[in-house]
Design a protein around this motif. Structure first.
Motif, PDB file in Angstrom:
ATOM      1  N   GLN A 129     -20.978-128.092  49.653  1.00  0.00           N
ATOM      2  CA  GLN A 129     -19.607-127.860  49.246  1.00  0.00           C
ATOM      3  C   GLN A 129     -19.867-125.992  48.843  1.00  0.00           C
ATOM      4  O   GLN A 129     -20.422-125.679  48.748  1.00  0.00           O
ATOM      5  CB  GLN A 129     -19.272-128.102  47.560  1.00  0.00           C
ATOM      6  N   PRO A 130     -18.368-126.017  49.924  1.00  0.00           N
ATOM      7  CA  PRO A 130     -18.290-124.286  50.156  1.00  0.00           C
ATOM      8  C   PRO A 130     -18.258-123.457  49.229  1.00  0.00           C
ATOM      9  O   PRO A 130     -17.371-124.358  48.079  1.00  0.00           O
ATOM     10  CB  PRO A 130     -16.843-124.402  50.948  1.00  0.00           C
ATOM     11  N   ALA A 131     -18.784-121.991  49.330  1.00  0.00           N
ATOM     12  CA  ALA A 131     -18.891-121.802  47.342  1.00  0.00           C
ATOM     13  C   ALA A 131     -17.897-120.847  46.931  1.00  0.00           C
ATOM     14  O   ALA A 131     -17.156-120.124  48.029  1.00  0.00           O
ATOM     15  CB  ALA A 131     -20.523-121.034  47.891  1.00  0.00           C
ATOM     16  N   ASP A 132     -18.140-120.290  45.527  1.00  0.00           N
ATOM     17  CA  ASP A 132     -16.318-118.807  45.230  1.00  0.00           C
ATOM     18  C   ASP A 132     -17.510-117.776  46.544  1.00  0.00           C
ATOM     19  O   ASP A 132     -16.434-116.825  46.285  1.00  0.00           O
ATOM     20  CB  ASP A 132     -16.873-119.383  44.265  1.00  0.00           C
ATOM     21  N   CYS A 133     -18.954-117.573  45.571  1.00  0.00           N
ATOM     22  CA  CYS A 133     -19.888-116.700  45.844  1.00  0.00           C
ATOM     23  C   CYS A 133     -20.955-117.523  46.648  1.00  0.00           C
ATOM     24  O   CYS A 133     -21.685-118.152  46.030  1.00  0.00           O
ATOM     25  CB  CYS A 133     -19.200-115.961  44.455  1.00  0.00           C
ATOM     26  N   ILE A 134     -21.774-116.308  47.490  1.00  0.00           N
ATOM     27  CA  ILE A 134     -22.819-115.903  48.242  1.00  0.00           C
ATOM     28  C   ILE A 134     -23.308-114.678  47.600  1.00  0.00           C
ATOM     29  O   ILE A 134     -22.876-113.321  47.612  1.00  0.00           O
ATOM     30  CB  ILE A 134     -22.683-116.275  49.481  1.00  0.00           C
ATOM     31  N   ILE A 135     -24.712-114.180  47.433  1.00  0.00           N
ATOM     32  CA  ILE A 135     -25.002-113.233  46.644  1.00  0.00           C
ATOM     33  C   ILE A 135     -27.104-113.432  47.525  1.00  0.00           C
ATOM     34  O   ILE A 135     -27.477-115.049  47.854  1.00  0.00           O
ATOM     35  CB  ILE A 135     -25.529-112.870  45.746  1.00  0.00           C
ATOM     36  N   SER A 136     -27.013-112.851  47.982  1.00  0.00           N
ATOM     37  CA  SER A 136     -28.734-112.222  48.729  1.00  0.00           C
ATOM     38  C   SER A 136     -29.344-110.791  48.415  1.00  0.00           C
ATOM     39  O   SER A 136     -28.503-110.285  48.397  1.00  0.00           O
ATOM     40  CB  SER A 136     -28.944-112.360  50.209  1.00  0.00           C
ATOM     41  N   CYS A 137     -30.370-110.857  48.006  1.00  0.00           N
ATOM     42  CA  CYS A 137     -31.001-109.443  47.202  1.00  0.00           C
ATOM     43  C   CYS A 137     -32.266-109.399  47.653  1.00  0.00           C
ATOM     44  O   CYS A 137     -33.281-110.481  48.012  1.00  0.00           O
ATOM     45  CB  CYS A 137     -31.373-109.681  46.216  1.00  0.00           C
ATOM     46  N   LEU A 138     -32.548-108.262  49.031  1.00  0.00           N
ATOM     47  CA  LEU A 138     -34.165-108.427  49.505  1.00  0.00           C
ATOM     48  C   LEU A 138     -34.435-109.249  50.287  1.00  0.00           C
ATOM     49  O   LEU A 138     -35.907-109.891  50.070  1.00  0.00           O
ATOM     50  CB  LEU A 138     -34.964-107.764  48.162  1.00  0.00           C
ATOM     51  N   CYS A 139     -33.346-109.564  51.626  1.00  0.00           N
ATOM     52  CA  CYS A 139     -33.685-111.125  52.345  1.00  0.00           C
ATOM     53  C   CYS A 139     -33.715-111.119  53.508  1.00  0.00           C
ATOM     54  O   CYS A 139     -34.139-111.113  54.386  1.00  0.00           O
ATOM     55  CB  CYS A 139     -33.270-112.135  51.591  1.00  0.00           C
ATOM     56  N   LEU A 140     -32.407-110.690  54.425  1.00  0.00           N
ATOM     57  CA  LEU A 140     -32.238-110.478  55.692  1.00  0.00           C
ATOM     58  C   LEU A 140     -33.241-109.614  56.472  1.00  0.00           C
ATOM     59  O   LEU A 140     -33.356-110.482  57.694  1.00  0.00           O
ATOM     60  CB  LEU A 140     -30.445-110.130  55.860  1.00  0.00           C
ATOM     61  N   GLU A 141     -33.284-108.490  55.748  1.00  0.00           N
ATOM     62  CA  GLU A 141     -34.663-107.977  57.076  1.00  0.00           C
ATOM     63  C   GLU A 141     -35.300-108.706  56.842  1.00  0.00           C
ATOM     64  O   GLU A 141     -36.533-108.137  58.465  1.00  0.00           O
ATOM     65  CB  GLU A 141     -34.462-106.272  56.117  1.00  0.00           C
ATOM     66  N   ALA A 142     -36.340-109.781  56.056  1.00  0.00           N
ATOM     67  CA  ALA A 142     -37.306-109.903  56.892  1.00  0.00           C
ATOM     68  C   ALA A 142     -37.042-111.169  58.086  1.00  0.00           C
ATOM     69  O   ALA A 142     -38.269-111.145  58.799  1.00  0.00           O
ATOM     70  CB  ALA A 142     -37.849-111.201  55.457  1.00  0.00           C
ATOM     71  N   PRO A 143     -35.918-112.475  57.918  1.00  0.00           N
ATOM     72  CA  PRO A 143     -35.837-113.083  58.801  1.00  0.00           C
ATOM     73  C   PRO A 143     -35.313-112.912  60.653  1.00  0.00           C
ATOM     74  O   PRO A 143     -35.675-112.842  61.221  1.00  0.00           O
ATOM     75  CB  PRO A 143     -35.195-113.913  58.346  1.00  0.00           C
ATOM     76  N   CYS A 144     -34.771-111.381  60.536  1.00  0.00           N
ATOM     77  CA  CYS A 144     -33.916-111.364  61.309  1.00  0.00           C
ATOM     78  C   CYS A 144     -34.590-110.210  61.801  1.00  0.00           C
ATOM     79  O   CYS A 144     -35.064-108.835  61.670  1.00  0.00           O
ATOM     80  CB  CYS A 144     -32.499-110.504  60.656  1.00  0.00           C
ATOM     81  N   GLN A 145     -35.049-110.224  63.185  1.00  0.00           N
ATOM     82  CA  GLN A 145     -35.773-109.445  63.856  1.00  0.00           C
ATOM     83  C   GLN A 145     -34.864-108.359  64.456  1.00  0.00           C
ATOM     84  O   GLN A 145     -35.495-106.875  64.864  1.00  0.00           O
ATOM     85  CB  GLN A 145     -36.922-109.642  65.099  1.00  0.00           C
ATOM     86  N   ASP A 146     -33.259-108.334  64.852  1.00  0.00           N
ATOM     87  CA  ASP A 146     -33.152-107.373  64.882  1.00  0.00           C
ATOM     88  C   ASP A 146     -31.328-107.160  64.509  1.00  0.00           C
ATOM     89  O   ASP A 146     -31.274-108.319  63.699  1.00  0.00           O
ATOM     90  CB  ASP A 146     -32.595-107.119  67.096  1.00  0.00           C
TER      91      ASP A 146
END
Length: 263
Positions: free
Chosen positions: A153-170
């Motif tokens: 179900q679409p969310a009112d909010c998404i959060i993420s801490c110290l995550c996206l730099e790990a899987p993203c190569q560029d």
């Protein structure tokens, strides 16, 4: 040695207890001072004074951590937390079920309670978070639908801490991930992303993992290209340089953005 850490390496070598000991153990953890104060204060202000609230919140790439949800459980009815790694999801479940041997976040819970003016109720805070987190799911942000085959179900909010730099190569893949996450939000929904800038690596125990070197200039560009309306960007310099051997980031960032109402 891998130039960029593969998913298979994470599955094989990432140890959540080593991660906790390296970064969050009281007093000795490399992120137990500056980072936690920065991140938790930003979240407290967003969820209390900033008007970020609603029915449901999705936490992306939690690792084995729960600290980022401690204020959110006061203003959201339902929280879904997630991580790519089974060992991290196992640790999250152990804490949520209050099982013996679970990671001990008590000192951080107390810090958040002090922020909220409830310094004597840390046990109640833990109980409330355990009631509010309804699911711990596998999440792969590199997929078009990070939770496939599930449709959330679409969310009112998404959060993420110290995550996206790990899987993203560029930077391009980072922008693509932001687009993937946008599809998980309601129109007008909030996204709160916090992490470190200009980092190329981080250690978990004795294991070295790569990190996308993201700059302050990149932040505005990628969120705008991904189709968000930026509410706020905060960058704070790293003051304690004594643990550069563990990770070479030079500052922290916080981005609060929204999915346009017309998207």
């Amino acid at each position: 040695m891998e130039t960029f850490t593969k998913q298979e390496t994470y599955i094989r070598e990432f140890d959540p207890h080593d991660y906790f000991d390296t970064y969050y153990s009281p007093k000795a953890g490399a992120l137990s001072g500056e980072w936690l104060k920065f991140a938790l204060t930003n979240l407290h202000e967003a969820f209390s004074q900033g008007g970020v609230k609603g029915k449901n919140l999705i936490d992306i790439g939690a690792g084995p951590a729960i600290y980022q949800l401690l204020t959110a459980c006061e203003v959201f009815e339902t929280i879904i937390t997630s991580d790519f790694l089974e060992q991290n999801r196992t640790e999250l479940q152990k804490w949520l079920k209050n099982e013996q041997g679970a990671l001990d976040w008590m000192e951080i819970v107390k810090f958040v309670c002090n922020l909220e003016g409830n310094s004597e109720s840390w046990e109640k805070k833990e109980e409330k978070l355990r009631r509010t987190v309804k699911l711990v799911l596998k999440c792969d942000v590199l997929k078009r639908n990070p939770f496939e085959p599930l449709i959330l179900q679409p969310a009112d909010c998404i959060i993420s801490c110290l995550c996206l730099e790990a899987p993203c190569q560029d930077v391009v893949s980072y922008c693509t991930v932001l687009k993937n996450l946008k599809d998980l939000l309601k129109p007008g929904g909030h996204i709160l992303i916090q992490s470190a800038l200009n980092s190329t690596f981080y250690f978990v125990g004795e294991k070295r993992f790569s990190s996308l070197k993201l700059t302050k200039e990149d932040l505005k560009k990628v969120f705008e290209e991904a189709g968000y309306e930026i509410e706020k960007i905060i960058v704070a310099p790293r003051e304690d340089m004594s643990r550069m051997d563990i990770s070479d980031y030079d500052s922290y960032y916080y981005v609060h953005a929204r999915k346009p109402l017309t998207a």
